[in-house]
Design a protein around this motif. Sequence first.
Motif, PDB file in Angstrom:
ATOM      1  N   LEU A  43     -38.856  -7.024  -9.682  1.00 62.31           N
ATOM      2  CA  LEU A  43     -38.953  -6.126 -10.836  1.00 62.31           C
ATOM      3  C   LEU A  43     -39.189  -6.902 -12.126  1.00 62.31           C
ATOM      4  O   LEU A  43     -40.131  -6.617 -12.881  1.00 62.31           O
ATOM      5  CB  LEU A  43     -37.660  -5.302 -10.949  1.00 62.31           C
ATOM      6  CG  LEU A  43     -37.527  -4.421 -12.185  1.00 62.31           C
ATOM      7  CD1 LEU A  43     -38.380  -3.173 -12.039  1.00 62.31           C
ATOM      8  CD2 LEU A  43     -36.078  -4.028 -12.425  1.00 62.31           C
ATOM      9  N   LEU A  44     -38.329  -7.888 -12.376  1.00 57.44           N
ATOM     10  CA  LEU A  44     -38.434  -8.629 -13.641  1.00 57.44           C
ATOM     11  C   LEU A  44     -39.632  -9.573 -13.658  1.00 57.44           C
ATOM     12  O   LEU A  44     -40.174  -9.885 -14.718  1.00 57.44           O
ATOM     13  CB  LEU A  44     -37.144  -9.400 -13.918  1.00 57.44           C
ATOM     14  CG  LEU A  44     -35.877  -8.565 -14.085  1.00 57.44           C
ATOM     15  CD1 LEU A  44     -34.694  -9.438 -14.483  1.00 57.44           C
ATOM     16  CD2 LEU A  44     -36.055  -7.467 -15.135  1.00 57.44           C
ATOM     17  N   MET A  68     -42.306  -8.065 -15.173  1.00 53.64           N
ATOM     18  CA  MET A  68     -42.127  -7.916 -16.624  1.00 53.64           C
ATOM     19  C   MET A  68     -42.177  -9.282 -17.306  1.00 53.64           C
ATOM     20  O   MET A  68     -41.649  -9.470 -18.407  1.00 53.64           O
ATOM     21  CB  MET A  68     -40.796  -7.211 -16.921  1.00 53.64           C
ATOM     22  CG  MET A  68     -40.765  -5.794 -16.353  1.00 53.64           C
ATOM     23  SD  MET A  68     -39.098  -5.075 -16.348  1.00 53.64           S
ATOM     24  CE  MET A  68     -39.007  -4.498 -18.027  1.00 53.64           C
ATOM     25  N   CYS A 111     -31.039  -2.647 -10.515  1.00 53.06           N
ATOM     26  CA  CYS A 111     -32.401  -2.794 -11.052  1.00 53.06           C
ATOM     27  C   CYS A 111     -32.495  -2.157 -12.437  1.00 53.06           C
ATOM     28  O   CYS A 111     -33.119  -2.709 -13.342  1.00 53.06           O
ATOM     29  CB  CYS A 111     -33.427  -2.154 -10.109  1.00 53.06           C
ATOM     30  SG  CYS A 111     -33.741  -3.160  -8.642  1.00 53.06           S
ATOM     31  N   SER A 112     -31.856  -1.005 -12.572  1.00 56.25           N
ATOM     32  CA  SER A 112     -31.899  -0.303 -13.844  1.00 56.25           C
ATOM     33  C   SER A 112     -31.178  -1.096 -14.940  1.00 56.25           C
ATOM     34  O   SER A 112     -31.689  -1.232 -16.065  1.00 56.25           O
ATOM     35  CB  SER A 112     -31.257   1.075 -13.650  1.00 56.25           C
ATOM     36  OG  SER A 112     -31.280   1.760 -14.846  1.00 56.25           O
ATOM     37  N   ARG A 162     -33.179  -4.201 -15.830  1.00 56.87           N
ATOM     38  CA  ARG A 162     -34.345  -3.839 -16.639  1.00 56.87           C
ATOM     39  C   ARG A 162     -33.939  -3.650 -18.105  1.00 56.87           C
ATOM     40  O   ARG A 162     -34.608  -4.143 -19.016  1.00 56.87           O
ATOM     41  CB  ARG A 162     -34.939  -2.545 -16.074  1.00 56.87           C
ATOM     42  CG  ARG A 162     -36.236  -2.118 -16.666  1.00 56.87           C
ATOM     43  CD  ARG A 162     -36.821  -0.978 -15.852  1.00 56.87           C
ATOM     44  NE  ARG A 162     -38.094  -0.579 -16.419  1.00 56.87           N
ATOM     45  CZ  ARG A 162     -38.214   0.304 -17.396  1.00 56.87           C
ATOM     46  NH1 ARG A 162     -37.141   0.863 -17.880  1.00 56.87           N
ATOM     47  NH2 ARG A 162     -39.400   0.597 -17.879  1.00 56.87           N
ATOM     48  N   TRP A 179     -32.986  -6.928 -19.719  1.00 56.92           N
ATOM     49  CA  TRP A 179     -34.196  -7.707 -20.003  1.00 56.92           C
ATOM     50  C   TRP A 179     -34.928  -7.166 -21.230  1.00 56.92           C
ATOM     51  O   TRP A 179     -35.357  -7.921 -22.108  1.00 56.92           O
ATOM     52  CB  TRP A 179     -35.111  -7.732 -18.774  1.00 56.92           C
ATOM     53  CG  TRP A 179     -36.435  -8.370 -19.051  1.00 56.92           C
ATOM     54  CD1 TRP A 179     -37.662  -7.787 -18.991  1.00 56.92           C
ATOM     55  CD2 TRP A 179     -36.655  -9.730 -19.463  1.00 56.92           C
ATOM     56  NE1 TRP A 179     -38.633  -8.681 -19.344  1.00 56.92           N
ATOM     57  CE2 TRP A 179     -38.047  -9.885 -19.634  1.00 56.92           C
ATOM     58  CE3 TRP A 179     -35.824 -10.818 -19.716  1.00 56.92           C
ATOM     59  CZ2 TRP A 179     -38.620 -11.086 -20.033  1.00 56.92           C
ATOM     60  CZ3 TRP A 179     -36.401 -12.016 -20.123  1.00 56.92           C
ATOM     61  CH2 TRP A 179     -37.776 -12.137 -20.273  1.00 56.92           C
ATOM     62  N   ASP A 227     -38.633   2.887 -23.074  1.00 54.79           N
ATOM     63  CA  ASP A 227     -38.544   1.869 -22.027  1.00 54.79           C
ATOM     64  C   ASP A 227     -37.125   1.712 -21.499  1.00 54.79           C
ATOM     65  O   ASP A 227     -36.903   1.213 -20.410  1.00 54.79           O
ATOM     66  CB  ASP A 227     -39.036   0.517 -22.540  1.00 54.79           C
ATOM     67  CG  ASP A 227     -40.543   0.503 -22.677  1.00 54.79           C
ATOM     68  OD1 ASP A 227     -41.198   1.208 -21.901  1.00 54.79           O
ATOM     69  OD2 ASP A 227     -41.040  -0.202 -23.564  1.00 54.79           O
TER      70      ASP A 227
END
Lengths: 203, 248
Positions: A44-45, A48, A86-87, A90, A93, A108
């Motif tokens: 995920l990251l 990003m 994950c949330s 996110r 981050w 976001d």
Amino acid sequence: MIFNRSKQLSDEAVLRLLKSGDKKNEQKALNSLYKEHYGKVKNLLGKMNANEGEIQDVFQDSIIVFYENVLGGKFELKAKIATYLCSVARNIWLTRFKKNQRVVSQEDFEKPENMMFTEDLDELFLDKERKTFIRGLLSLISEDCQKVLTMAIFYKDSMKEISQKMNYQNEQIARNKKSRCLNYLKNAIVNSKSVMETLKELG
Amino acid sequence: MKDSMQKKLLDKFYKGTLSNKDKGEFSRQLELDGFKERLAEGVIKHHARIQLKEQLGNIHLEMQQAEQKATTRNYLMALGVLLLLALGAAFWYFSGDTNKESIPKEELPEVLFAEHFKTYPNITSVRSIEDEKNNWEKAMDAYKEEDFRTAVKLFSGIPDTMSNAYMFYFYKGNALMSIEEYKEAEKAFLETTKTDNDLKIDALWYLGLIALKNNNLEEVKRIFGTIQTQYPNYKKAAVSDILEQLEY
């Protein structure tokens, strides 16, 4: 990526172990959490543009947020732990992203449904100086005091649990110990000249 | 000062964003017991987080080490396989057939037999004209399908008065060898060698192999010696190899 894919614990088992208040169980649950979900958060990251070190840092902070919510009774298993982590990752981050003056829209940011963060995510991230300062403060009180205060304040253990873990005869002894230790720490902060000076400098 | 204000001040302290005005307020608040308690509690919380993060860092390290070990293990395994293949290939290439030197002498005939025995390919063109030739055709079909037991049965039903009987004996011998009926196979090949025909030398070759299988080394020497003398170009390398290995 070749990580240990040995059988990991179910979400329910992780929660039960984390809530058990036993250090060995905690280690088992954290091990399982880490090995099971690191890859997902990394994917995920990674998308990003986070680098390996940043991913590691954010993932670990996400686990801490999750753990504190579990301890505070604020985490309900309405979604998978993976989704929650994950949330959180996110959002952490994106908070750092914003801090680094990179534009991020409010949309976001997400908050997992029915899951409240214990406090501002930003508060988790101490700089090196503050970490050193905190370690220094804790070194001013005895190891037993550190344990009792950590159990009472961070792990939110009841006096009964603390008395059992510390082998005290009853809850009252635990209560007295906690109160005494908190006073030691408060006095240590105020009475130590160097601590006061550092506090002001850090501010 | 309200609780929320104290909290804000402490948050700013942990974030390192206290202004000069805030710093003054922070010093004043430190005189208050409630503020000191909040600060102490915050210190405990942060300390626990630091310790937890160290614990997680150790898990990460452990995971990385496991990954490295697995990668190294996989790499070494792959390297080992490659090395074995390379060594095997080099050994095979440079040693030729000398690897048989390590084979115990008593096992050598059996090894040579296994190495050299292959059923003769079906190169016949059989067409059915009469009933007996139907069996021949079926037998060769079974032979082609490597159903050697059926082939042997069908060959046995063919009269040996056929003009090309040497051929039927030859294939029957091959089929019998394939089902390890060496004694009967020998008889069949001997029938083929009785006349002068295009399969005579091949039948002799198979007779030599049967002698190898039976560990009849004198017969091996005689048969392959005959082939070497009378048909010097026939399976030259194989015949030489067999005789050399058996030190003739």
